[in-house]
Design a protein around this motif. Structure first.
Motif, PDB file in Angstrom:
ATOM      1  N   UNK A  30       0.844  -1.186   0.000  1.00 49.59           N
ATOM      2  CA  UNK A  30       0.000   0.000   0.000  1.00 49.59           C
ATOM      3  C   UNK A  30       0.878   1.235   0.000  1.00 49.59           C
ATOM      4  N   UNK A  31       0.271   2.364  -0.289  1.00 51.30           N
ATOM      5  CA  UNK A  31       0.995   3.632  -0.308  1.00 51.30           C
ATOM      6  C   UNK A  31       0.292   4.599   0.627  1.00 51.30           C
ATOM      7  N   UNK A  32       1.080   5.226   1.490  1.00 47.70           N
ATOM      8  CA  UNK A  32       0.610   6.259   2.403  1.00 47.70           C
ATOM      9  C   UNK A  32       1.091   7.608   1.882  1.00 47.70           C
ATOM     10  N   UNK A  33       0.258   8.616   1.944  1.00 47.52           N
ATOM     11  CA  UNK A  33       0.675   9.954   1.548  1.00 47.52           C
ATOM     12  C   UNK A  33      -0.180  10.986   2.274  1.00 47.52           C
ATOM     13  N   UNK A  34       0.267  12.234   2.230  1.00 48.61           N
ATOM     14  CA  UNK A  34      -0.506  13.309   2.847  1.00 48.61           C
ATOM     15  C   UNK A  34      -1.850  13.420   2.151  1.00 48.61           C
ATOM     16  N   UNK A  35      -2.893  13.513   2.953  1.00 50.14           N
ATOM     17  CA  UNK A  35      -4.228  13.723   2.426  1.00 50.14           C
ATOM     18  C   UNK A  35      -4.672  15.143   2.729  1.00 50.14           C
ATOM     19  N   UNK A  36      -5.697  15.562   2.055  1.00 53.11           N
ATOM     20  CA  UNK A  36      -6.245  16.871   2.362  1.00 53.11           C
ATOM     21  C   UNK A  36      -6.921  16.815   3.729  1.00 53.11           C
ATOM     22  N   UNK A  37      -7.094  17.944   4.342  1.00 53.25           N
ATOM     23  CA  UNK A  37      -7.748  18.043   5.651  1.00 53.25           C
ATOM     24  C   UNK A  37      -6.923  17.442   6.786  1.00 53.25           C
ATOM     25  N   UNK A  38      -5.611  17.322   6.577  1.00 53.03           N
ATOM     26  CA  UNK A  38      -4.684  16.846   7.622  1.00 53.03           C
ATOM     27  C   UNK A  38      -4.944  15.411   8.060  1.00 53.03           C
ATOM     28  N   UNK A  39      -5.163  14.548   7.090  1.00 50.31           N
ATOM     29  CA  UNK A  39      -5.249  13.115   7.356  1.00 50.31           C
ATOM     30  C   UNK A  39      -4.210  12.425   6.484  1.00 50.31           C
ATOM     31  N   UNK A  40      -4.107  11.118   6.610  1.00 49.28           N
ATOM     32  CA  UNK A  40      -3.214  10.329   5.770  1.00 49.28           C
ATOM     33  C   UNK A  40      -4.076   9.496   4.836  1.00 49.28           C
ATOM     34  N   UNK A  41      -3.798   9.597   3.538  1.00 52.88           N
ATOM     35  CA  UNK A  41      -4.471   8.745   2.567  1.00 52.88           C
ATOM     36  C   UNK A  41      -3.719   7.424   2.501  1.00 52.88           C
ATOM     37  N   UNK A  42      -4.467   6.330   2.409  1.00 56.69           N
ATOM     38  CA  UNK A  42      -3.891   4.999   2.277  1.00 56.69           C
ATOM     39  C   UNK A  42      -4.492   4.373   1.016  1.00 56.69           C
ATOM     40  N   UNK A  43      -3.627   4.110   0.039  1.00 54.74           N
ATOM     41  CA  UNK A  43      -4.061   3.587  -1.249  1.00 54.74           C
ATOM     42  C   UNK A  43      -3.496   2.198  -1.514  1.00 54.74           C
ATOM     43  N   UNK A  44      -4.267   1.347  -2.199  1.00 58.99           N
ATOM     44  CA  UNK A  44      -3.639   0.185  -2.802  1.00 58.99           C
ATOM     45  C   UNK A  44      -2.636   0.717  -3.839  1.00 58.99           C
TER      46      UNK A  44
END
Length: 143
Positions: A30-44
């Motif tokens: 998986x890939x973690x990256x900065x998300x909008x609204x100060x969360x972390x996005x977690x993607x396949x």
């Protein structure tokens, strides 16, 4: 498809146990990256690559595109859950999202998000009213 709300805890080593439902849909990487609204996005990985390709294809004549590309790509970390289903959250992302011990993981369709639990509760407080007021103009044919 990622759905649901879960409340795992961050351990002392900066790891979080991803809920089984989220892990199953993510796959082995998986890939973690900065998300909008100060969360972390977690993607396949596959979904991240699709998003990245869209960003890369956008015109770099736009300053906003260049900046978004930099933030999204430079803060991306590829991870693999360990045997217990934990992933390490890099210090940079933990700091960005203001993560403490209490986390909230939510499914958002094509990805998951990791939130500071208090921040997520604040979002819900505001957005629950907005959700109630949503009309057909925002999502034609849905309501």
């Amino acid at each position: 498809m990622f759905t649901g709300t879960f409340e795992p805890k961050l351990d002392d080593k900066g790891r979080v146990f991803l809920p089984a439902k989220i892990r199953e849909d993510m796959g082995e990487q998986l890939v973690l990256t900065k998300g909008q609204d100060r969360c972390i996005y977690v993607y396949p990985v596959e979904t991240f690559n699709e998003r990245a390709q869209s960003i890369i294809s956008a015109p770099t004549s736009s300053k906003q595109v260049r900046n978004w590309r930099r933030v999204f790509m430079a803060s991306a970390f590829q991870e693999a859950p360990d045997r217990q289903g934990r992933i390490s959250l890099p210090a940079e992302l933990r700091s960005y999202a203001g993560l403490g011990r209490q986390l909230t993981v939510i499914g958002v369709g094509d990805h998951a998000e990791i939130w500071n639990s208090e921040a997520w509760e604040e979002v819900l407080t505001v957005e629950d009213d907005a959700f109630s007021d949503t009309n057909e103009e925002i999502f034609p044919g849905m309501f």
